[in-house]
Write a protein that holds these residues in place. Structure first.
Motif, PDB file in Angstrom:
ATOM      1  N   LEU A  18       0.830  -1.201   0.000  1.00 58.10           N
ATOM      2  CA  LEU A  18       0.000   0.000   0.000  1.00 58.10           C
ATOM      3  C   LEU A  18       0.865   1.253   0.000  1.00 58.10           C
ATOM      4  N   GLN A  19       1.977   1.216   0.735  1.00 60.40           N
ATOM      5  CA  GLN A  19       2.872   2.369   0.778  1.00 60.40           C
ATOM      6  C   GLN A  19       3.488   2.625  -0.591  1.00 60.40           C
ATOM      7  N   ILE A  20       3.849   1.568  -1.292  1.00 59.90           N
ATOM      8  CA  ILE A  20       4.397   1.712  -2.642  1.00 59.90           C
ATOM      9  C   ILE A  20       3.364   2.327  -3.576  1.00 59.90           C
ATOM     10  N   LEU A  21       2.132   1.828  -3.497  1.00 63.16           N
ATOM     11  CA  LEU A  21       1.076   2.338  -4.368  1.00 63.16           C
ATOM     12  C   LEU A  21       0.773   3.801  -4.058  1.00 63.16           C
ATOM     13  N   LYS A  22       0.776   4.170  -2.770  1.00 60.78           N
ATOM     14  CA  LYS A  22       0.513   5.561  -2.414  1.00 60.78           C
ATOM     15  C   LYS A  22       1.637   6.470  -2.903  1.00 60.78           C
ATOM     16  N   SER A  23       2.885   6.030  -2.765  1.00 61.81           N
ATOM     17  CA  SER A  23       4.008   6.827  -3.262  1.00 61.81           C
ATOM     18  C   SER A  23       3.926   6.977  -4.776  1.00 61.81           C
ATOM     19  N   MET A  24       3.578   5.895  -5.465  1.00 63.84           N
ATOM     20  CA  MET A  24       3.428   5.954  -6.919  1.00 63.84           C
ATOM     21  C   MET A  24       2.331   6.942  -7.311  1.00 63.84           C
ATOM     22  N   ALA A  25       1.193   6.879  -6.606  1.00 58.18           N
ATOM     23  CA  ALA A  25       0.075   7.767  -6.920  1.00 58.18           C
ATOM     24  C   ALA A  25       0.451   9.224  -6.664  1.00 58.18           C
ATOM     25  N   ALA A  26       1.115   9.487  -5.532  1.00 60.76           N
ATOM     26  CA  ALA A  26       1.493  10.866  -5.208  1.00 60.76           C
ATOM     27  C   ALA A  26       2.489  11.416  -6.213  1.00 60.76           C
ATOM     28  N   GLY A  27       3.512  10.616  -6.551  1.00 57.68           N
ATOM     29  CA  GLY A  27       4.510  11.079  -7.510  1.00 57.68           C
ATOM     30  C   GLY A  27       3.922  11.311  -8.888  1.00 57.68           C
ATOM     31  N   THR A  28       3.064  10.386  -9.319  1.00 51.97           N
ATOM     32  CA  THR A  28       2.455  10.508 -10.650  1.00 51.97           C
ATOM     33  C   THR A  28       1.529  11.716 -10.719  1.00 51.97           C
ATOM     34  N   LEU A  29       0.710  11.914  -9.683  1.00 51.87           N
ATOM     35  CA  LEU A  29      -0.201  13.053  -9.669  1.00 51.87           C
ATOM     36  C   LEU A  29       0.570  14.371  -9.648  1.00 51.87           C
ATOM     37  N   ALA A  30       1.641  14.425  -8.863  1.00 51.36           N
ATOM     38  CA  ALA A  30       2.445  15.652  -8.817  1.00 51.36           C
ATOM     39  C   ALA A  30       3.096  15.929 -10.170  1.00 51.36           C
ATOM     40  N   TRP A  31       3.564  14.886 -10.844  1.00 50.26           N
ATOM     41  CA  TRP A  31       4.162  15.068 -12.173  1.00 50.26           C
ATOM     42  C   TRP A  31       3.122  15.563 -13.176  1.00 50.26           C
ATOM     43  N   TRP A  32       1.916  14.978 -13.120  1.00 49.47           N
ATOM     44  CA  TRP A  32       0.866  15.385 -14.058  1.00 49.47           C
ATOM     45  C   TRP A  32       0.494  16.851 -13.864  1.00 49.47           C
ATOM     46  N   ILE A  33       0.395  17.280 -12.610  1.00 47.12           N
ATOM     47  CA  ILE A  33       0.073  18.676 -12.338  1.00 47.12           C
ATOM     48  C   ILE A  33       1.195  19.586 -12.834  1.00 47.12           C
ATOM     49  N   SER A  34       2.457  19.168 -12.638  1.00 48.83           N
ATOM     50  CA  SER A  34       3.582  19.976 -13.096  1.00 48.83           C
ATOM     51  C   SER A  34       3.570  20.143 -14.608  1.00 48.83           C
ATOM     52  N   VAL A  35       3.257  19.044 -15.307  1.00 52.61           N
ATOM     53  CA  VAL A  35       3.302  19.080 -16.773  1.00 52.61           C
ATOM     54  C   VAL A  35       2.060  19.742 -17.353  1.00 52.61           C
TER      55      VAL A  35
END
Length: 367
Positions: A18-35
């Protein structure tokens, strides 16, 4: 295949996944917002700080998130100051790293202080001339990453680590019980020094597992701080505090049990070299008591006679026996004394297990 299934069923496996999935979701969402939204030329800054912020507990995410924000902001400011006034060269790059790593030693941001230096690497290494007018944008990206990391950890099944602590306690109890049963089986006929050494090594392994259990209990206590799940349903904070105290008391009692078990193994190790035959009445009755104690520790639901009263009766009968050699009493007394202490642990284990199972039934939100 069975081994894989056992690993998958472990609470820590589910929590880590679950921690891996949450980190993946947070990183991906932050990247999408940046781009997509911020149109950032440094699209890795927000997902990087998001990953730094998603920690194993909500409390840690909040505290580390503040540290990450401060450290990353200082790193961005440091990079712009050095780049604007000194330019970008090998020497100024080294200066930025030196200042950043020195700043990482500040006590109140020590956990995430290295972000000062790594942020400087990102900013100075990505073409400072183009980044110079975008100081505010870089700070916004840092804030976005930290905010997303905290939000994901708050909203997506914040972890409660109570089951891991319970699992360690049950594992150590089973191992203690198995050692006692093995001692009884060996003592019923004879035993060898090598076997006594293996019991001692097993108690040392239990101590190492107990240290891990202590870490899990402390982590479980931290996982409930600032955790919104504590405010939902039946997981109220008052009840959680009572369980914290209970687990610490349980582990203290288990530690005592391991200590007495190690002393018992040492006594049997020394007895392997003792001369003379054992009193058969003592041997038979003590063996039955030890075996039942082991079964009761490993499985509190096991149907065994009370251990403590049987030890008292055995000690009284042996003390009244005029034919028992006096030189045998130090050894017999040591065995009885160790088992008397362990018998108290047997009763505590049974009551602790009942309390934990009742608490687990009422706190179904634990992970």
């Amino acid at each position: 295949m069975v081994r894989v299934q056992e690993v998958v069923r472990r609470p820590e496996f589910t929590t880590d996944l679950l921690q891996i999935l949450k980190s993946m979701a947070a990183g991906t969402l932050a990247w999408w917002i940046s781009v997509r939204i911020l149109d950032s030329s440094l699209a890795f800054l927000a997902p990087w700080t998001a990953l730094l912020t998603v920690h194993a507990t909500v409390h840690r995410s909040l505290s580390r998130g503040v540290q990450t924000t401060i450290a990353s902001t200082v790193g961005v400011g440091l990079s712009f100051l050095i780049g604007a006034y000194l330019g970008v060269s090998v020497w100024t790059f080294a200066l930025a790293l030196f200042v950043g790593l020195a700043g990482a030693r500040i006590s109140w941001i020590r956990d995430e202080g290295v972000a000062i230096a790594t942020t400087a690497i990102f900013v100075l290494g990505s073409g400072f001339t183009e980044q110079q007018p975008l100081l505010l944008d870089r700070l916004v990206e840092v804030g976005v990453g930290v905010g997303i990391g905290i939000a994901v950890n708050l909203l997506v099944i914040p972890p409660l680590r109570d089951q891991q602590a319970a699992r360690y306690v049950d594992s150590i109890n089973r191992r203690m019980g198995d050692v006692l049963v093995d001692m009884a089986d060996e003592f019923a006929s004879s035993w060898e020094t090598d076997q006594a050494d293996s019991w001692r090594r097993e108690t040392e392994s239990m101590t190492r597992e107990l240290n891990t259990a202590w870490q899990s209990v402390r982590f479980a206590r931290e996982s409930r701080l600032a955790n919104p799940r504590q405010r939902l349903g039946r997981g109220g904070p008052g009840r959680a505090v009572g369980r914290d105290v209970g687990y610490e008391e349980i582990l203290s009692r288990v530690d005592e049990g391991i200590s007495h078990l190690r002393h018992l193994a040492r006594t049997l190790h020394e007895a392997a070299y003792a001369e003379g035959a054992w009193d058969e009445r003592f041997r038979e009755r003590w063996t039955h008591i030890v075996r039942d104690a082991g079964r009761a520790i490993a499985d509190p639901d096991a149907d065994v006679e009370p251990v403590h009263d049987r030890l008292t009766a055995l000690a009284r009968e042996m003390s009244d026996d005029a034919d028992l050699p006096k030189e045998s009493w130090p050894l017999y007394g040591s065995l009885l004394s160790s088992m008397r202490h362990i018998a108290v642990i047997v009763d505590d284990v049974a009551s602790d297990r009942e309390a934990r199972e009742a608490s687990h039934r009422t706190l179904s939100l634990g992970s």
